[in-house]
Each structure stands twice: as structure tokens, then as C-alpha cells.
Design a protein around this motif. Structure first.
Motif, mmCIF file in Angstrom:
data_model
loop_
_atom_site.group_PDB
_atom_site.id
_atom_site.type_symbol
_atom_site.label_atom_id
_atom_site.label_comp_id
_atom_site.label_asym_id
_atom_site.label_seq_id
_atom_site.Cartn_x
_atom_site.Cartn_y
_atom_site.Cartn_z
ATOM 1 N N ARG A 81 0.673 -0.893 0.052
ATOM 2 C CA ARG A 81 0.456 0.073 -0.101
ATOM 3 C C ARG A 81 0.592 1.727 0.070
ATOM 4 N NH1 ARG A 81 -2.831 -0.626 4.629
ATOM 5 N NH2 ARG A 81 -3.447 -2.731 4.214
ATOM 6 N N PHE A 82 1.783 1.325 0.862
ATOM 7 C CA PHE A 82 3.045 2.191 0.718
ATOM 8 C C PHE A 82 3.698 2.440 -0.441
ATOM 9 C CE2 PHE A 82 7.263 4.548 1.636
ATOM 10 C CZ PHE A 82 6.766 5.659 2.188
ATOM 11 N N LYS A 83 4.228 2.085 -1.150
ATOM 12 C CA LYS A 83 4.538 1.737 -2.384
ATOM 13 C C LYS A 83 3.792 1.707 -3.353
ATOM 14 C CE LYS A 83 7.530 -1.281 -5.301
ATOM 15 N NZ LYS A 83 8.032 -2.519 -4.782
ATOM 16 N N LYS A 84 2.145 1.889 -2.955
ATOM 17 C CA LYS A 84 1.876 2.309 -4.426
ATOM 18 C C LYS A 84 1.381 3.816 -4.508
ATOM 19 C CE LYS A 84 -3.215 1.280 -6.520
ATOM 20 N NZ LYS A 84 -3.148 2.716 -6.667
ATOM 21 N N ILE A 85 1.076 3.913 -3.316
ATOM 22 C CA ILE A 85 0.514 5.291 -2.334
ATOM 23 C C ILE A 85 2.073 6.835 -3.130
ATOM 24 C CG2 ILE A 85 0.722 7.835 -1.110
ATOM 25 C CD1 ILE A 85 -0.926 4.917 0.893
ATOM 26 N N ALA A 86 3.235 6.165 -2.791
ATOM 27 C CA ALA A 86 4.481 6.657 -3.269
ATOM 28 C C ALA A 86 5.132 6.986 -4.383
ATOM 29 C CB ALA A 86 6.032 5.987 -2.089
ATOM 30 N N GLN A 87 4.779 5.827 -5.539
ATOM 31 C CA GLN A 87 4.121 6.043 -6.882
ATOM 32 C C GLN A 87 3.583 6.842 -7.454
ATOM 33 O OE1 GLN A 87 4.719 2.086 -8.238
ATOM 34 N NE2 GLN A 87 5.990 1.558 -7.151
ATOM 35 N N ASP A 88 2.541 6.391 -7.220
ATOM 36 C CA ASP A 88 1.541 7.840 -7.371
ATOM 37 C C ASP A 88 1.739 9.714 -6.820
ATOM 38 O OD1 ASP A 88 -0.286 5.860 -8.278
ATOM 39 O OD2 ASP A 88 -1.266 5.804 -6.452
ATOM 40 N N LYS A 89 2.458 9.502 -5.921
ATOM 41 C CA LYS A 89 2.446 10.971 -5.150
ATOM 42 C C LYS A 89 3.663 11.393 -5.921
ATOM 43 C CE LYS A 89 -1.112 11.377 -3.078
ATOM 44 N NZ LYS A 89 -2.380 11.944 -2.761
ATOM 45 N N LEU A 90 4.994 10.310 -5.748
ATOM 46 C CA LEU A 90 6.399 11.557 -6.647
ATOM 47 C C LEU A 90 6.698 10.825 -7.275
ATOM 48 C CD1 LEU A 90 8.157 9.034 -3.195
ATOM 49 C CD2 LEU A 90 7.330 11.684 -3.198
ATOM 50 N N SER A 91 6.987 12.250 -7.890
ATOM 51 C CA SER A 91 7.875 12.323 -9.712
ATOM 52 C C SER A 91 8.805 11.173 -9.529
ATOM 53 C CB SER A 91 8.619 13.825 -9.747
ATOM 54 O OG SER A 91 9.517 13.702 -9.425
ATOM 55 N N ASP A 92 8.640 11.526 -10.917
ATOM 56 C CA ASP A 92 9.412 9.977 -11.584
ATOM 57 C C ASP A 92 11.178 10.076 -11.433
ATOM 58 O OD1 ASP A 92 7.401 9.067 -12.700
ATOM 59 O OD2 ASP A 92 8.518 9.875 -14.738
ATOM 60 N N GLU A 93 11.883 11.156 -10.825
ATOM 61 C CA GLU A 93 12.636 11.371 -9.837
ATOM 62 C C GLU A 93 13.326 10.636 -9.261
ATOM 63 O OE1 GLU A 93 13.890 15.317 -9.047
ATOM 64 O OE2 GLU A 93 12.515 16.143 -10.685
ATOM 65 N N TYR A 94 12.615 9.782 -8.214
ATOM 66 C CA TYR A 94 12.086 9.081 -7.282
ATOM 67 C C TYR A 94 12.145 7.714 -7.423
ATOM 68 C CZ TYR A 94 11.300 13.778 -4.296
ATOM 69 O OH TYR A 94 11.668 14.294 -4.135
ATOM 70 N N GLU A 95 13.177 7.455 -6.805
ATOM 71 C CA GLU A 95 13.490 5.311 -7.231
ATOM 72 C C GLU A 95 12.632 5.074 -6.023
ATOM 73 O OE1 GLU A 95 16.471 2.357 -8.361
ATOM 74 O OE2 GLU A 95 17.317 3.410 -8.618
ATOM 75 N N ILE A 96 11.923 3.871 -6.238
ATOM 76 C CA ILE A 96 11.595 3.084 -5.092
ATOM 77 C C ILE A 96 11.949 1.650 -5.332
ATOM 78 C CG2 ILE A 96 9.331 2.334 -4.031
ATOM 79 C CD1 ILE A 96 8.155 4.996 -4.977
ATOM 80 N N LYS A 97 12.430 1.113 -4.018
ATOM 81 C CA LYS A 97 12.898 -0.143 -3.795
ATOM 82 C C LYS A 97 12.267 -0.241 -2.818
ATOM 83 C CE LYS A 97 17.520 0.987 -5.628
ATOM 84 N NZ LYS A 97 18.766 0.896 -4.983
ATOM 85 N N GLU A 98 12.322 -1.957 -2.686
ATOM 86 C CA GLU A 98 11.650 -2.764 -1.735
ATOM 87 C C GLU A 98 12.739 -3.964 -1.614
ATOM 88 O OE1 GLU A 98 8.599 -6.120 -0.413
ATOM 89 O OE2 GLU A 98 8.050 -4.840 -2.422
ATOM 90 N N VAL A 99 13.435 -3.725 -0.014
ATOM 91 C CA VAL A 99 14.619 -3.996 0.574
ATOM 92 C C VAL A 99 13.877 -5.195 0.798
ATOM 93 C CG1 VAL A 99 16.329 -3.729 2.117
ATOM 94 C CG2 VAL A 99 15.809 -1.595 0.816
ATOM 95 N N LYS A 100 14.729 -6.430 0.689
ATOM 96 C CA LYS A 100 14.150 -7.892 2.083
ATOM 97 C C LYS A 100 15.192 -7.765 2.776
ATOM 98 C CE LYS A 100 13.462 -10.598 -2.668
ATOM 99 N NZ LYS A 100 13.997 -12.130 -3.184
#
Length: 141
Positions: free
Chosen positions: A18-37
């Protein structure tokens, strides 16, 4: 973090998605969102009378689950990291296991595990690097 990145932890996988989806919707393409195991917890089992590397480890895990059924459940994750003799007696072995969080909590509370006829003591196997020069953490020198 040091490089200007931001690390955020969530309580569950659903919250994480849920947080990842919200961050992708709200932030611009300049930001990279990675999931850390995450890292699975580890325990040290001390008091084995035979070297487990010589036996089939998957069979051993099934046997341990049958013997200690109340400590494990069907979803338990267990991986043998290392098996080696103790420093005081090379005929007594210890094993480092990587397990899931629920099984970890059950094993730490139980304080022992039956492996065959062996009554094995369980310890938390945390490894923290500490510098010999400056005593800071996460580096050795």
C-alpha cells in the motif's frame, strides 16, 4: 540515510504494498522506489552429538518438526547456515539456523530443542560487526 535516501519499515507485506503504491502515485519520476528484503533471524543450536552435514538436512528438519511440533507450524521456514564443532569438544557440534520470525520467537521461549536423542540448548545467533580500531559498528577496521 547517508546518501540522502529514505528507509521506511512497514508492519506487514500489505502495508508495504500500500505504501509503495501511494509513493509511486504521489512522487515524481525522479524518485526511485526499491523494496529491500528483510533478514531472517538466526538461532544457534548447541549440543548435537553428530555432524549434521553428513546427514540429509531436509530429512533432519522434518524429524525436528515432528519431534518438536508445538514449536513449528506448517509455514515454518528453516535453513541450515553452518554446522561446526564446539571449541571445547570437537565431538559436540553446533548449528546456525535461519528461521522465520514466529518460529524464532517460539524457539527462544522454549530454550531447548530435541534433535534425535540430543537435548540441545538454543541461543540467539546475532552477529554484529564492530571495528577494532574505533569501536563503531558495521565495519571491522
Amino acid at each position: 540515510m547517508k546518501d540522502g535516501s529514505l528507509l521506511i519499515g512497514c508492519a506487514s507485506k500489505d502495508d508495504n504494498a500500500r505504501f509503495k503504491k501511494i509513493a509511486q502515485d504521489k512522487l515524481s519520476d525522479e524518485y526511485e522506489i526499491k523494496e529491500v528484503k528483510g533478514i531472517l533471524p538466526r538461532v544457534k543450536i548447541v549440543g548435537l552429538t553428530q555432524n549434521l552435514e553428513e546427514t540429509e538436512l531436509s530429512e533432519l528438519f522434518e524429524y525436528v518438526v515432528k519431534t518438536n511440533g508445538d514449536l513449528f507450524n506448517l509455514d515454518s521456514v528453516c535453513r541450515v547456515i553452518k554446522v561446526y564443532p564446539t571449541k571445547k569438544n570437537n565431538k559436540v557440534f553446533q548449528a546456525i539456523l535461519e528461521i522465520d520470525r514466529n518460529t524464532y520467537e517460539n524457539l527462544i521461549k522454549a530454550d531447548f530443542l530435541l534433535v534425535g536423542y540430543d537435548y540441545c540448548k538454543i541461543y540467539d545467533a546475532h552477529e554484529i560487526k564492530r571495528c577494532f580500531k574505533c569501536s563503531e559498528y558495521n565495519h571491522s577496521a
